[in-house]
Design a protein around this motif. Sequence first.
Motif, mmCIF file in Angstrom:
data_model
loop_
_atom_site.group_PDB
_atom_site.id
_atom_site.type_symbol
_atom_site.label_atom_id
_atom_site.label_comp_id
_atom_site.label_asym_id
_atom_site.label_seq_id
_atom_site.Cartn_x
_atom_site.Cartn_y
_atom_site.Cartn_z
ATOM 1 N N VAL A 1 0.840 -1.201 0.000
ATOM 2 C CA VAL A 1 0.000 0.000 0.000
ATOM 3 C C VAL A 1 0.875 1.251 0.000
ATOM 4 O O VAL A 1 0.639 2.205 -0.756
ATOM 5 C CB VAL A 1 -0.945 0.000 1.219
ATOM 6 C CG1 VAL A 1 -1.739 1.304 1.293
ATOM 7 C CG2 VAL A 1 -1.880 -1.198 1.166
ATOM 8 N N VAL A 2 1.903 1.257 0.855
ATOM 9 C CA VAL A 2 2.832 2.392 0.912
ATOM 10 C C VAL A 2 3.489 2.604 -0.449
ATOM 11 O O VAL A 2 3.555 3.730 -0.957
ATOM 12 C CB VAL A 2 3.906 2.157 1.995
ATOM 13 C CG1 VAL A 2 4.929 3.292 1.981
ATOM 14 C CG2 VAL A 2 3.277 2.018 3.369
ATOM 15 N N GLU A 3 3.939 1.518 -1.062
ATOM 16 C CA GLU A 3 4.606 1.631 -2.350
ATOM 17 C C GLU A 3 3.679 2.231 -3.408
ATOM 18 O O GLU A 3 4.073 3.129 -4.170
ATOM 19 C CB GLU A 3 5.098 0.274 -2.825
ATOM 20 C CG GLU A 3 5.788 0.332 -4.175
ATOM 21 C CD GLU A 3 6.320 -1.008 -4.645
ATOM 22 O OE1 GLU A 3 6.882 -1.059 -5.760
ATOM 23 O OE2 GLU A 3 6.176 -2.012 -3.915
ATOM 24 N N GLY A 4 2.452 1.766 -3.435
ATOM 25 C CA GLY A 4 1.499 2.307 -4.398
ATOM 26 C C GLY A 4 1.238 3.776 -4.168
ATOM 27 O O GLY A 4 1.132 4.573 -5.130
ATOM 28 N N HIS A 5 1.151 4.165 -2.907
ATOM 29 C CA HIS A 5 0.922 5.573 -2.561
ATOM 30 C C HIS A 5 2.105 6.434 -2.989
ATOM 31 O O HIS A 5 1.928 7.516 -3.574
ATOM 32 C CB HIS A 5 0.690 5.676 -1.052
ATOM 33 C CG HIS A 5 0.401 7.063 -0.561
ATOM 34 N ND1 HIS A 5 -0.720 7.774 -0.920
ATOM 35 C CD2 HIS A 5 1.103 7.882 0.269
ATOM 36 C CE1 HIS A 5 -0.715 8.957 -0.326
ATOM 37 N NE2 HIS A 5 0.391 9.045 0.402
ATOM 38 N N VAL A 6 3.310 5.974 -2.722
ATOM 39 C CA VAL A 6 4.509 6.730 -3.099
ATOM 40 C C VAL A 6 4.595 6.872 -4.614
ATOM 41 O O VAL A 6 4.893 7.955 -5.139
ATOM 42 C CB VAL A 6 5.775 6.056 -2.539
ATOM 43 C CG1 VAL A 6 7.036 6.723 -3.098
ATOM 44 C CG2 VAL A 6 5.784 6.122 -1.013
ATOM 45 N N ARG A 7 4.317 5.787 -5.324
ATOM 46 C CA ARG A 7 4.362 5.858 -6.792
ATOM 47 C C ARG A 7 3.338 6.871 -7.329
ATOM 48 O O ARG A 7 3.609 7.595 -8.288
ATOM 49 C CB ARG A 7 4.113 4.472 -7.388
ATOM 50 C CG ARG A 7 5.290 3.511 -7.209
ATOM 51 C CD ARG A 7 4.999 2.155 -7.839
ATOM 52 N NE ARG A 7 6.105 1.238 -7.674
ATOM 53 C CZ ARG A 7 7.159 1.158 -8.498
ATOM 54 N NH1 ARG A 7 7.233 1.972 -9.551
ATOM 55 N NH2 ARG A 7 8.130 0.289 -8.261
ATOM 56 N N ARG A 8 2.168 6.925 -6.695
ATOM 57 C CA ARG A 8 1.158 7.890 -7.137
ATOM 58 C C ARG A 8 1.634 9.314 -6.898
ATOM 59 O O ARG A 8 1.485 10.190 -7.773
ATOM 60 C CB ARG A 8 -0.164 7.642 -6.401
ATOM 61 C CG ARG A 8 -1.247 8.679 -6.766
ATOM 62 C CD ARG A 8 -2.570 8.372 -6.102
ATOM 63 N NE ARG A 8 -2.537 8.483 -4.660
ATOM 64 C CZ ARG A 8 -2.562 9.626 -3.977
ATOM 65 N NH1 ARG A 8 -2.562 10.787 -4.615
ATOM 66 N NH2 ARG A 8 -2.564 9.627 -2.664
ATOM 67 N N VAL A 9 2.222 9.567 -5.729
ATOM 68 C CA VAL A 9 2.719 10.912 -5.422
ATOM 69 C C VAL A 9 3.818 11.314 -6.403
ATOM 70 O O VAL A 9 3.849 12.457 -6.886
ATOM 71 C CB VAL A 9 3.228 10.971 -3.965
ATOM 72 C CG1 VAL A 9 4.037 12.246 -3.724
ATOM 73 C CG2 VAL A 9 2.050 10.899 -2.984
ATOM 74 N N VAL A 10 4.704 10.389 -6.707
ATOM 75 C CA VAL A 10 5.771 10.692 -7.661
ATOM 76 C C VAL A 10 5.189 11.001 -9.039
ATOM 77 O O VAL A 10 5.620 11.946 -9.719
ATOM 78 C CB VAL A 10 6.782 9.530 -7.725
ATOM 79 C CG1 VAL A 10 7.722 9.686 -8.923
ATOM 80 C CG2 VAL A 10 7.584 9.467 -6.430
#
Length: 341
Positions: free
Chosen positions: A291-300
Motif C-alpha cells: 500500500v505504501v509503495e502504491g501511494h509513493v508511486r502515485r505521489v511521484v
Amino acid sequence: MPLIAAATGDRPSRRPVWFMRQAGRSLPEYRELRVGRGMLESCFDADLVTEITMQPVRRHDVDAAILFSDIVVPLRAAGVDLDIVAGTGPVIAHPVRDRAAVRALPRLDPKSVGSVAHAVGNILGELPEHTSLIGFAGAPFTLASYLVEGGPSRNYERTKALMHGEPEVWNELVGALADITITFLRVQLEAGVHAVQLFDSWAGMLSLADYERFVAPHSRRVLAEVADFGRPRIHFGVGTGELLHAMGEVGADVVGVDWRIPLDVAARRIGSGRAVQGNIDPAVLFAPWEVVEGHVRRVVAEGDAAVAAGAAGHIVNLGHGVLPSTDPDVLTRIVELVHTL
C-alpha cells in the motif's frame, strides 16, 4: 545536489527525497540520545544538534538533512519565557495579548544562537557532498499564534480576536516576530545552510482573505530579507490548499503541499516557475508495504505531472512530519524506492 537542482529548475541527478521531522521522532538512536535531556536544552547543544541532524542521513540516505531545532528556539534565545512540554508542545509563561506585552518582546541577538551556527558548521563537515542542509524557522503568524494563545490551540480564537479586533497591535506583534525570524534565518544562512524552510504550520486555520491581509505581508518581508543569499526558500503550512497561490506569491522558490491535494492540482494553484514539495500522507506509512509503495508511486507520478504543468521541480517529502511511532525501516524503503523512479 539533487534537492537544490529540483528547487531551482535544474535536472537533478536523482529524484530528491527527505522527510520533515526526520531528525529524531521515530529513530531509536535519537530516543536513546535524548534520555534525560529536554527538547530546548538539546536544541542549544551544538554537538547534540549535529548528531541528531546526521542520524537520518546515515540511516536513510535522504537527499537533505534538516537542522534539528524547533520553531520556538529563537523566541527562547531572545528571552521569551517558554518551554516545550512533552505531549503538549510549546507553552508560553506569559501570553502576549496587548500592546504593552508586544512592546516588551525582546529582540534576538545573533550571538544568542551561536550554538546553532556552530552546529551548522559541524554538520557541513560531515554531510556527503550530494546532501543538502536545510535550515528553518517558524513563520511570524505561527509564532504569534503560540504567543497569543499561550500554547497550541484548536480554534485560535484569541489570535483571531486580536487580529481582527486590534489590527494595529497585531501588525506590531507579527512585525516584531518577523524581525526575530529574519535574524534566525540569516544566522543559519551565514553559517552555510544550502536552503531554508519557513514553517507557517497553522496558516491553514485562516481564510484566504485573512491570510492575505494579516499574514502575507510579514512572510513576504521575511523571505525578501533572506533573498540576497541566493539559496532556495521553501514555504510550508498544513491545510493550506486554498492558500497555495498566495503562499507562492510571498516569495517562496518551493511551496510545500500537504496530503490533501494532488501535487499537479497544487502546482496549477501555485503558478508556474516554483517547485513543489510533498506530499506523502504520514499516516499511510503504517499500512502494509504494498500500500505504501502504491501511494509513493502515485505521489511521484503527480509530482511529474506538476512539473509538466509548469512547476520548476518536485522534491519528494511527506505532507507533514514523521509520526513518532513510524517504523524507520519504512522510511528507508521509501528513499530506496524514490531513487529508482
